[in-house]
Design an enzyme around this catalytic site. Structure first.
Site, PDB file in Angstrom:
ATOM      1  N   PHE A 119       0.817  -1.209   0.000  1.00  9.00           N
ATOM      2  CA  PHE A 119       0.000   0.000   0.000  1.00  9.00           C
ATOM      3  C   PHE A 119       0.852   1.261   0.000  1.00  9.00           C
ATOM      4  O   PHE A 119       0.369   2.336  -0.277  1.00  9.00           O
ATOM      5  CB  PHE A 119      -0.923   0.021   1.223  1.00  9.00           C
ATOM      6  N   GLY A 120       2.128   1.166   0.313  1.00  8.24           N
ATOM      7  CA  GLY A 120       2.978   2.338   0.415  1.00  8.24           C
ATOM      8  C   GLY A 120       3.544   2.483   1.808  1.00  8.24           C
ATOM      9  O   GLY A 120       3.730   1.497   2.526  1.00  8.24           O
ATOM     10  N   ASP A 169     -12.554  -7.434   3.898  1.00  3.56           N
ATOM     11  CA  ASP A 169     -11.151  -7.671   4.288  1.00  3.56           C
ATOM     12  C   ASP A 169     -11.023  -7.701   5.809  1.00  3.56           C
ATOM     13  O   ASP A 169     -10.155  -7.042   6.394  1.00  3.56           O
ATOM     14  CB  ASP A 169     -10.244  -6.598   3.697  1.00  3.56           C
TER      15      ASP A 169
END
Length: 667
Positions: A71-72, A207
């Site tokens: 995701f970074g 999720d």
């Protein structure tokens, strides 16, 4: 006149109340040549700013980098005006021409619409350079016109979220945090309340896992990471049925982390319901007890087998519609349910029923969030805690690697230990021994010298160091008279082989010194000579103990001439290894050794190595001579008869000897 006068005050009131400012010019409407649609062209905002976004400068200050993944980056920051800790999550844009990611757009939109205590709140959006980038270098390049310009920094979008001290994944893997059933029920109720609010708002999270369940310093649990969430168009869930997908709605089945993926997703169902989130809640609940994900499939196909190994293969009773799904081939392998054996030791029957309801194979038989909150599991003792209290230590998913390294380092520095109290019960301290007889026992050796390698009391062997130690008497073959070799036990300090010619005979038996004890300044002690006549058996000498036991015992408990010599000498003689001599073979054989020539002269068979200990009056061993040892006038059955009291004393002395042997093994 009256009308004109009435209009004048109205104009004055209007002028005083409203101020006319500069009128903004409307953008020019243009028409697309290809499609014919009309559109307006928006000019970019000055200074590269984005509507609805702020910058780091003057607003936020980065403190440290929390983690990095697909995701970074996520940074821990501080809001300068309120001094509030925040988490700054960067949104990835892979290429220059890519549009804003749809997952980030959904997450921002959904978080703006959801407002609940158990759902993370989006505070603000930031569009700026990364916090660690240094724009001064690029500014100096523009001033100095250097030949090698630095890389132009790129701006990113950042989501500003409240900083949470822990996530559930880090808490479960933290060895210093122990959760009670009341704490588990508290967290499960918070999870179900948040999931129920999401479903009633007509969204699916898709999720649910421990890493996306965050906990703040007040013990409030919040659901996070709505990157895979989306809106559904069917009816909302109720107490009995989950929220439906809607007529004709098809969703992607490759959602949810594999280990938390519901069976309908594994089998390729695209018309799934909100029950996919309930399956994830059930996996999280079971993970409280095993401290790890319970369904760890290696591939998508293997994930189906892992699920059916736990819950059993679906049939007409458990899941009727499974055979119509695209991946129905997985249901042909027969498995029996193992959930009772696996979690029955952790949960009561009510708790096990609650877990089975969350992990039901049929999504329409699975509990909804609304019905799960009313399950009897939350009404039985212990009740859910009013407030979740956790240690001050921060525990995130990124800390799991550090926990494993700490555990590995601790295990490498510390040898394997027995459970608490095990060693104390098996081998008690010699000082706490119960005195069962009149035999005096030696205390364990405690030395302050580094060179001491063996637990032997020096003063017991040599109270006068100036007296030289006699050398061990050599036999006729030039070696020590002490036998050695695997057949005759372990004899320290003797390098000769265990051949028959090196065994002790009445002619070479005498006083010898232990080479190991000699190097430590010990006093010579009597050898391990074996008495070899049937008369010795009549007198009750024991031949059953191995030579290694006697060697260790003589090293540790050699008699002290300054103390009660009669007691110590008797103790030594009781535990000495005795043999016998066969005149026909002219060799000494160990009792019961089947590999040696000849037959044993005792009534015990050749497979028996430990002869029961027999107690009798033991004379001074120095009075024995070779002629007496070599006599064989005594019959086999002429053993002395003992009373029950003597047998009981023999058993007690055996126990004492066993305890002393255990202590010797410890040292």
């Amino acid at each position: 006149m009256s009308q004109e006068n009435s209009n004048v005050p109205a104009l004055k009131r209007t002028e005083s109340k409203y101020k006319i400012g500069r009128v903004k010019s409307l953008p020019t409407v243009q028409i697309d040549e290809k499609t014919g649609d009309s559109y307006i062209e928006l000019a970019p905002r000055s200074e590269g700013k984005i509507y609805g976004c702020t910058t780091f400068q003057g607003n936020y200050k980065e403190e440290e980098k929390l983690g990095q993944g697909t995701f970074g980056e996520v940074y821990k920051g501080l809001h300068l005006q309120t001094q509030r800790k925040v988490a700054m999550k960067r949104i990835i844009v892979n290429q220059e021409n890519d549009l804003f990611p749809i997952t980030a757009q959904r997450e921002i939109t959904i978080l703006k619409r959801l407002n609940h205590k158990n759902i993370i709140k989006l505070l603000e959006m930031v569009y700026d350079f990364p916090p660690e980038s240094n724009n001064k270098d690029y500014a100096q390049f523009n001033q100095n016109n250097s030949a090698n310009p630095p890389a132009v920094p790129k701006k990113f979008f950042y989501m500003i979220l409240p900083y949470m001290v822990a996530d559930l994944s880090g808490i479960l893997h933290n060895p210093r945090i122990e959760l009670k059933m009341a704490d588990i029920k508290n967290m499960m109720k918070q999870i179900l309340e948040g999931v129920n609010f999401i479903h009633c708002s007509k969204f699916m999270h898709r999720d649910i896992k421990t890493a996306n369940l965050l906990i703040d310093h007040n013990g409030v649990l919040k659901l996070a990471d709505f990157g895979l969430a989306r809106q559904y168009y069917g009816s909302p869930p109720n107490i009995k049925f989950p929220g439906s997908a809607g007529s004709g709605a098809k969703y992607t089945s490759v959602v949810v982390t594999r280990w938390y993926r519901a069976p309908e997703l594994v089998l390729g169902d695209k018309y799934y319901t909100t029950a996919v989130d309930i399956w994830g809640v059930g996996c999280v609940f079971a993970e409280f007890f095993e401290k790890k994900p319970i369904l760890q499939g290696k591939t998508d196909i293997d994930q189906g087998h892992v699920i059916f190994k736990l819950m059993g293969t679906p049939d007409e009773r458990t899941w009727e519609l499974a055979k119509y799904l695209p991946g129905a081939e997985l249901t042909k392998t027969e498995y029996k349910s193992t959930i009772d054996e696996r979690f029955g030791k952790h949960l009561t029957p009510t708790g096990l029923s609650f877990l089975k309801g969350l992990l039901a194979l049929d999504p329409y038989k699975r509990l909804t969030a609304m019905s799960a909150m009313k399950h009897p599991f939350f009404q039985e003792e212990p009740l859910a805690a009013d407030r979740l209290t956790l240690p001050c230590e921060e525990s995130h998913e990124a800390d799991i690697k550090r926990y494993k390294e700490e555990l590995h380092e601790a295990m490498s520095q510390k040898g394997p230990s027995a459970p608490p109290g095990h060693i104390k019960e098996a081998t008690p301290s010699p000082a706490k021994f119960e005195k069962k007889s009149g035999i005096k026992r030696e205390q364990p050796y405690q030395s302050n010298q580094k060179n001491d390698q063996y637990p032997i009391k020096r003063q017991k062997f040599n109270q006068n160091p100036s007296v030289p130690h006699p050398q061990p008497k050599a036999n006729r073959y030039g070696g020590s008279s002490l036998p050695s070799g695997p057949k005759y036990g372990r004899y320290e300090g003797n390098n000769h082989s265990g051949s028959l010619r090196n065994r002790i005979t009445p002619s070479n038996m005498g006083t010898h010194s232990n080479p190991r004890a000699e190097n430590m300044g010990s006093k010579p002690y009597q050898s391990e000579g074996r008495y070899s006549s049937n008369e010795d058996r009549k007198n009750g000498y024991n031949r059953g103990y191995s030579s290694s036991v006697n060697s260790r015992y003589n090293n540790r408990a050699a008699f002290n001439e300054t103390e009660d010599q009669s007691i110590t000498t008797t103790t030594l003689n009781r535990y000495r290894h005795k043999g016998y001599h066969d005149n026909n073979q002219s060799q000494t054989r160990l009792q019961g050794h089947s590999s040696l020539p000849g037959k044993p002269t005792s009534k015990y068979n050749s497979t028996q190595t430990n002869i029961p200990y027999r107690r009798t009056e033991i004379p001074n061993p120095n009075e024995y001579n070779a002629s007496k040892l070599g006599s064989q006038d005594t019959k086999k059955n002429d053993y002395p008869k003992h009373s029950e009291t003597q047998k009981q004393q023999n058993n007690e002395e055996k126990k004492i000897h066993s305890e002393q042997k255990d202590i010797a093994d410890l040292y």
